[in-house]
Design an enzyme around this catalytic site. Sequence first.
Site, short mmCIF file in Angstrom:
data_model
loop_
_atom_site.label_atom_id
_atom_site.label_comp_id
_atom_site.label_asym_id
_atom_site.label_seq_id
_atom_site.Cartn_x
_atom_site.Cartn_y
_atom_site.Cartn_z
N ASP A 149 -6.84 0.62 3.34
CA ASP A 149 -5.58 1.05 3.23
C ASP A 149 -5.27 2.42 3.73
O ASP A 149 -4.32 2.65 4.38
CB ASP A 149 -5.07 1.03 1.44
CG ASP A 149 -4.91 -0.15 1.27
OD1 ASP A 149 -4.95 -1.18 1.86
OD2 ASP A 149 -4.54 -0.44 -0.24
N SER A 191 0.78 -1.38 0.10
CA SER A 191 -0.05 -0.09 0.01
C SER A 191 0.79 1.35 -0.05
O SER A 191 0.56 2.21 1.06
CB SER A 191 -0.76 -0.18 1.25
OG SER A 191 -1.77 0.99 1.16
P1 ADP Z 1 0.50 -0.52 -3.84
O1 ADP Z 1 -0.04 -1.88 -3.37
O2 ADP Z 1 1.93 -0.20 -3.71
O3 ADP Z 1 -0.49 0.57 -3.01
P2 ADP Z 1 -0.68 0.66 -6.20
O4 ADP Z 1 -0.62 0.17 -7.74
O5 ADP Z 1 -2.00 0.78 -5.37
O6 ADP Z 1 0.20 -0.38 -5.41
O7 ADP Z 1 0.02 1.86 -6.03
C1 ADP Z 1 1.25 2.45 -6.58
C2 ADP Z 1 1.30 3.78 -7.06
O8 ADP Z 1 1.32 4.77 -6.17
C3 ADP Z 1 2.42 4.18 -8.09
O9 ADP Z 1 2.46 3.37 -9.26
C4 ADP Z 1 2.70 5.54 -7.79
O10 ADP Z 1 1.69 6.18 -8.75
C5 ADP Z 1 2.06 5.66 -6.44
N1 ADP Z 1 3.12 5.94 -5.25
C6 ADP Z 1 3.32 5.12 -4.36
N2 ADP Z 1 4.36 5.75 -3.73
C7 ADP Z 1 4.94 6.69 -4.61
C8 ADP Z 1 5.92 7.56 -4.32
N3 ADP Z 1 6.88 7.50 -3.21
N4 ADP Z 1 6.15 8.63 -5.15
C9 ADP Z 1 5.24 8.86 -6.12
N5 ADP Z 1 4.23 8.04 -6.15
C10 ADP Z 1 4.00 6.83 -5.62
MG MG Z 2 -2.42 0.89 -3.35
#
Ligand code: ADP
Ligand code: MG
Length: 386
Positions: free
Chosen positions: A172, A126
């Site tokens: 989340d 998340s």
């Molecule tokens: P997760 O399970 O990690 O939440 P998601 O697909 O829901 O996977 O979210 C991932 C997305 O969140 C990335 O593609 C990006 O757009 C955004 N994101 C997460 N962390 C960062 C960060 N440190 N800097 C910029 N964008 C981020």
């Molecule tokens: Mg996510």
Amino acid sequence: MPRPAIELFRKTFGTIPRSAASAPGRVNLIGEHTDYNGGPVLPIAIAERTTSVVGPGPADASGILETVSTRYPTVTRVRWQEELPTGWSAYVAGVLRELWTFGAIPPGGSVRIAVASEVPVGAGLSSSAALSVSAAKAIATFAGATLTPRQIAGVAYRAEHDHVGVRCGVMDQTIASLAKRDRALLLECASLAVQHIPFRARLMLVDTGVKHDLSAGSLNERRAECEAAVKRLKFELPELMWLASWPVHWLPRLKRALPEPLRSRAVHVVGETARTRFAAELLARGKMKQFGQLLYESHESCRRLYACSAPELDTVVAAAKRAGALGARLTGAGWGGAAIVLVRERGRGTGERVAKAIRSAFRKAYGREPDIRPVKSSAGVRTERV
Ligand code: ADP
Ligand code: MG
């Protein structure tokens, strides 16, 4: 903790940020794909956090958002009221739009934000909620507004759900906001009732390295299937609002009413709902062996019925079981990402032995080793010093 984000802000924008906030990633112990079906989930916040630092936007402009992240070092500039940017800045633009409804944005509505994160992206931990929750808190603080953790969670949820368009549930953003250290959070996603449950077990996180991108489609497809199932089940039970509210002792009736694949998806959701509430009870009573058993059952249901596992995740869970771990399952939606493994303090099935077994099985199957690390619990969103 906020150092890297502050440095990035100064380097990029040439000014000093005025507020900072951090929010944790999370692992969900059990309750997979129950959240958007109105069922319970049981996550803990992890030590890895995302930090957002915020300052005023460019001097003469209003309604401008400028973003930069250590992960995506190119600066993005948008008029956030008029257009939703593509890519990660959409999360921040969504946060601004939602904060605006609270009157919690600075005068003129221009902000700059720099983000640094320890939460791996797309590993099922998340990172997206850690981003949107920390951004919401940092921007609201900069605007001089005091929002409750619940309100911060709501802003972040609507940013991701309504604006970015990921059809996620409320888990989340809620855990990233409300978490307490050494406590799991039993969250009933229909009523939003929460209960903090002591959690001090030894847990490992195994990242398979297989990336998932939830904005890509599989999650939205499952959600559509669950909605289709509810629509049909309303012929049986007209007052049914949520799939998770279907009575568990009526499973035979549910099976008769639904064709595949809706049947399998619904059986998973109803079964997982019962398992999660039972798991929370077992955890509260310290019955870790039975708790662990439910983790294995949850994984099996995800794999067979919800079809959201991946061969790499199955390899990890099977190896953990053979090595005597108390429990293991995929976490964070599946289709890749990570698994959690509950290990024993002594004897067969300790962390070291189980990790060794997982590494060896994984290497045999895929010619490489997964990243394995202990999970430490942490608290939810907080402001940081700038
Ligand atoms: P997760 O399970 O990690 O939440 P998601 O697909 O829901 O996977 O979210 C991932 C997305 O969140 C990335 O593609 C990006 O757009 C955004 N994101 C997460 N962390 C960062 C960060 N440190 N800097 C910029 N964008 C981020
Ligand atoms: Mg996510």
